[in-house]
Design an enzyme around this catalytic site. Structure first.
Site, PDB file in Angstrom:
ATOM      1  N   GLN A  85      82.292  62.293  10.335  1.00 25.40           N
ATOM      2  CA  GLN A  85      81.336  61.472  11.080  1.00 25.40           C
ATOM      3  C   GLN A  85      81.655  59.983  11.000  1.00 25.40           C
ATOM      4  O   GLN A  85      82.460  59.555  10.177  1.00 25.40           O
ATOM      5  CB  GLN A  85      79.938  61.704  10.529  1.00 25.40           C
ATOM      6  CG  GLN A  85      79.377  63.055  10.897  1.00 25.40           C
ATOM      7  CD  GLN A  85      77.890  63.103  10.606  1.00 25.40           C
ATOM      8  OE1 GLN A  85      77.464  63.723   9.655  1.00 25.40           O
ATOM      9  NE2 GLN A  85      77.110  62.423  11.407  1.00 25.40           N
ATOM     10  N   HIS A  86      80.993  59.220  11.850  1.00 23.67           N
ATOM     11  CA  HIS A  86      80.933  57.744  11.813  1.00 23.67           C
ATOM     12  C   HIS A  86      82.212  57.007  12.187  1.00 23.67           C
ATOM     13  O   HIS A  86      82.198  55.795  12.343  1.00 23.67           O
ATOM     14  CB  HIS A  86      80.518  57.216  10.422  1.00 23.67           C
ATOM     15  CG  HIS A  86      79.317  57.862   9.822  1.00 23.67           C
ATOM     16  ND1 HIS A  86      78.083  57.886  10.438  1.00 23.67           N
ATOM     17  CD2 HIS A  86      79.155  58.498   8.633  1.00 23.67           C
ATOM     18  CE1 HIS A  86      77.216  58.500   9.648  1.00 23.67           C
ATOM     19  NE2 HIS A  86      77.836  58.890   8.551  1.00 23.67           N
ATOM     20  N   ASP A 248      80.874  66.963  10.899  1.00 21.94           N
ATOM     21  CA  ASP A 248      81.178  68.015   9.916  1.00 21.94           C
ATOM     22  C   ASP A 248      79.923  68.549   9.223  1.00 21.94           C
ATOM     23  O   ASP A 248      79.847  69.738   8.916  1.00 21.94           O
ATOM     24  CB  ASP A 248      82.210  67.528   8.890  1.00 21.94           C
ATOM     25  CG  ASP A 248      81.882  66.156   8.294  1.00 21.94           C
ATOM     26  OD1 ASP A 248      80.798  65.607   8.578  1.00 21.94           O
ATOM     27  OD2 ASP A 248      82.714  65.630   7.542  1.00 21.94           O
TER      28      ASP A 248
END
Length: 498
Positions: A85-86, A248
């Protein structure tokens, strides 16, 4: 040959990409493959990766999984992609990557995040406006950083994508995003499930960022079919449907059957995460709890610690220990490591919120400074961060009858016992430890089923494909629970002094 329905699940993580082949009829994983990535590390906490590596790793992992499963790639009906992520992937108008992707664990943008948080009215303002408190790892501060540090690159931005969005774009040519992963950008409202366009206009009044946003799609909606040249390159069916995919953690939730209230998933990966499904966006007043959307239609209150197997790995390298020797040493030391306490904040920390913290080892004396105590202290210290997070989730009304453990650390019997004792809750693993890749494959099957008039619900698919490993079930031991509680309280006192 029995009737099969084959799906490819991809999980692009920090350390590598995994691929699995799932038969959604029998619920069996027929084969898997993996390929590693390298990290670009620099001063100020820079943590980046070249997205070209992800494409190579996806290709290699897919070919290895097809080989291991001994199936024809032309039989693959759908693909689901899970991603770390991110991360920020920037493309120009030709779809070319403009610079290495800044990752979730990058702390170079702490100052930009502080300024953005102030702009939003602090933690309270961020919670009211977005439903989450933006943290340094989130995507939004990476955009501001790029604008200020690399204005030339910024001026060429045509697409702003997360890692899994970028893989979907490469597979299908379509730029879109799904609510779960979008929740971690810092410019998405988790209650209304919409982009916060004003926040991006505040960063760049020209509207460039707003124009570069991917289209938002529902969790069950497909992104499209695989581009013919990519299908040829991967050796798979060009009519394979690519599902929305997700972060994830969202895919790990599906891969552990965590799609209705009552279950808790805990991931012992590079970072540590705990999350639980809820069907309403009940936003916690605590800044550490991120009420992200799930990739199954609900919400997924989640806490994430920045330091887990990445830190145990550093200690193993320091002493040149393989996993077996490391685990044996952890077992040798008593609970509480004879007073040795490690605050394992080598990457800074998000929970507890200490972005500028560094790691420390406390409580050392002439007799307790042993290899075994240091090994135990690092496992306990990282687990205590998760305990701190679980208490926050419990304060928020989440029930935990048992915890489903996933990630590399869950393979260790000694670590499972430490988790069960520290949380005072039974733990169990899934048979398939690559829960995010499995979740991605299940979501792909769900997306295909949706298109075929709902032959299978997500719940049906999880029931068939997610299997618990009964041999891994670990119960808390009463006297251990008491000793762990004392060690945890000591950890809390040390953290309070930071």
């Amino acid at each position: 040959m029995t009737n099969q329905q084959l799906f490819l699940g991809i999980d692009c993580g920090t350390q590598g990409t995994k691929a699995i082949i799932l038969d959604a009829v029998s619920g069996r994983v027929l084969g898997q493959g993996a390929a590693a990535h390298k990290l670009i590390s620099g001063a100020n906490g820079r943590r980046e990766q070249d997205p070209a590596q992800w494409l190579d790793a996806l290709t290699l992992a897919t070919r290895r999984a097809l080989l291991a499963a001994n199936v024809d790639g032309q039989a693959i009906l759908g693909i689901g992609v899970s991603g770390q992520q991110h991360g920020l992937v920037l493309l120009d108008h030709q779809g070319k990557v403009l610079r290495p992707a800044k990752l979730w664990c990058d702390t170079e943008t702490v100052e930009e995040n502080d300024r953005l948080l102030k702009h939003l009215g602090g933690e309270k303002g961020s919670l009211e406006r977005l439903g989450v408190v933006i943290a340094p790892g989130y995507t939004v501060s990476k955009l501001l950083w790029t604008q200020e540090q690399h204005p030339e690159i910024f001026s060429h931005i045509a697409h702003v994508l997360l890692p899994h969005d970028y893989l979907n774009y490469w597979l299908t040519g379509r730029s879109c995003s799904e609510y779960g992963d979008a929740s971690g950008t810092g410019y998405f409202n988790v209650r209304t499930r919409q982009w916060d366009l004003q926040l991006l206009r505040d960063i760049d009044p020209s509207g460039r960022l707003q124009a570069a946003l991917p289209e938002l799609i529902d969790a069950h909606a497909p992104v499209g079919t695989v581009l013919p040249n990519i299908a040829g390159h991967l050796g798979i069916n060009p009519r394979a449907r690519v599902s929305s995919g997700g972060g994830d953690n969202m895919m790990g939730a599906i891969g552990t059957g965590n799609i209705k209230p009552g279950a808790i998933t805990m991931s012992l990966g590079s970072s540590g995460t705990i999350y639980a499904y809820v069907d309403q966006p009940k936003v916690s007043p605590d800044a550490a709890v991120a009420t992200f959307c799930s990739s199954s239609g609900g919400w997924l209150p989640l806490i994430c610690t920045m330091n887990l197997t990445n830190v145990t790995g550093v200690i193993r390298e320091l002493f040149d220990l393989d996993i077996e020797c490391f685990n044996a040493l952890v077992t040798q030391a008593p609970i509480g490591a004879e007073g040795v306490c490690m605050l394992p904040f080598l990457n800074g920390e998000r929970v507890p919120a200490l972005p500028h913290a560094t790691g420390s080892v406390l409580g050392l004396n002439m007799t307790n400074l042993t290899q075994a105590n240091l090994c135990r202290a690092v496992v306990e210290g990282t687990t205590f961060g998760l305990r701190y997070g679980l208490d926050l989730l419990r304060d928020n009304g989440l029930q935990s009858r048992s915890i489903c453990l996933i990630g590399g650390g869950s393979k260790s019997q000694v670590w499972r016992q430490i988790v069960a004792d520290t949380m005072n809750t039974p733990v169990i693993c899934t048979e398939q430890s690559e829960a995010a890749a499995l979740g991605a494959a299940i979501q792909a099957a769900w997306s295909t089923s949706w298109a075929n008039g709902h032959e299978d619900s997500l719940s049906d698919l999880c029931e068939r494909c997610v299997k618990l490993d009964l041999a891994s079930e670990t119960l808390p031991i009463a006297e251990n629970v008491m000793a762990s509680q004392q060690a945890y309280e000591r950890y809390r006192q040390h953290v309070a002094t930071l």
